[in-house]
Design a protein around this motif. Structure first.
Motif, short mmCIF file in Angstrom:
data_model
loop_
_atom_site.label_atom_id
_atom_site.label_comp_id
_atom_site.label_asym_id
_atom_site.label_seq_id
_atom_site.Cartn_x
_atom_site.Cartn_y
_atom_site.Cartn_z
N THR A 93 0.86 -1.18 0.00
CA THR A 93 0.00 0.00 0.00
C THR A 93 0.89 1.23 0.00
N ASN A 94 0.30 2.39 -0.19
CA ASN A 94 1.10 3.62 -0.18
C ASN A 94 1.38 4.12 1.23
N GLY A 95 0.92 3.40 2.23
CA GLY A 95 1.16 3.78 3.61
C GLY A 95 0.11 4.70 4.20
N ASN A 96 -0.81 5.15 3.37
CA ASN A 96 -1.89 5.99 3.86
C ASN A 96 -3.05 5.11 4.31
N ARG A 152 -7.29 0.69 3.19
CA ARG A 152 -6.03 0.76 2.47
C ARG A 152 -6.31 0.50 1.00
N THR A 153 -5.39 0.93 0.15
CA THR A 153 -5.50 0.71 -1.28
C THR A 153 -4.30 -0.08 -1.74
N MET A 154 -4.55 -1.14 -2.53
CA MET A 154 -3.48 -1.94 -3.11
C MET A 154 -3.51 -1.80 -4.62
N ASN A 155 -2.35 -1.99 -5.23
CA ASN A 155 -2.19 -1.83 -6.67
C ASN A 155 -2.52 -3.15 -7.39
N ILE A 156 -3.37 -3.07 -8.41
CA ILE A 156 -3.76 -4.25 -9.19
C ILE A 156 -2.55 -4.89 -9.87
N LYS A 157 -1.61 -4.10 -10.33
CA LYS A 157 -0.42 -4.64 -11.01
C LYS A 157 0.46 -5.43 -10.04
N ASP A 158 0.53 -4.95 -8.79
CA ASP A 158 1.23 -5.73 -7.76
C ASP A 158 0.52 -7.06 -7.56
#
Length: 176
Positions: free
Chosen positions: A25-28, A39-45
């Motif tokens: 996540t971006n830490g936010n 939290r938000t996670m990246n689909i590409k990850d």
């Protein structure tokens, strides 16, 4: 610190161990009125994690955070070794390696902050996102050009798999 020497470690990696906040996540966090943290996670990850699992790599998540939504997301990708609420990351990693008969020199660990230092000093390839704290950057053999939650995990997984000939892309395929 993006010298070429880290590339010599890529061919020996069998295992990815990752922190969550600031890496996946971006830490936010967004704090809801009921106290839940989003939290938000990246689909590409996520794609890279799934691809690595499908190619036989071990993936382990060790986080001090305890959000069950994180576990559900990662389990949905096929990641079963998700350890949340961990305050002693070193013991958790050692137990994971012993249980799975793995060697620390074959581990790529990506962390971003002080709780990751001890573990990062014990693995073959300590890595971090571009926006990690200075203390983590100082001990990383590779610093991704991507920020946490913005593709840093995809960056390292893809590099390892390309070097090992396991990142196959058909450039002639049509993608919708």
């Amino acid at each position: 610190m993006e010298d070429k020497s880290y590339k010599e470690y890529l061919e020996h990696i069998t295992t990815f161990i990752l922190d969550v906040d600031g890496v996946l996540t971006n830490g936010n966090v967004t704090i809801l009125s009921n106290g839940d943290l989003l939290r938000t996670m990246n689909i590409k990850d996520g794609y890279a994690l799934k691809t690595a699992l499908n190619n036989g790599y071990h993936i382990c998540i060790i986080s001090g955070g305890s959000n069950e939504g994180v576990r559900l997301r990662l389990n949905g990708l096929g990641v079963q070794d998700v350890f949340l609420g961990v305050h002693d990351k070193m013991s958790c990693m050692e137990d994971y390696l012993k249980t799975n008969n793995l060697k620390s020199e074959n581990v790529l660990y990506m962390g971003d902050d002080i709780p990751d230092i001890e573990v990062m000093q014990r693995v073959g390839l300590p890595c971090c996102p571009q926006d990690a704290v200075p203390e983590i950057k100082a001990i990383s053999k590779y610093i991704s050009h991507k920020k946490g939650g913005k593709g840093a995990v995809r960056d390292v997984i893809q590099q390892v798999m390309k070097v090992q000939g396991k990142w196959a892309v058909d450039y002639n395929a049509k993608y919708d």
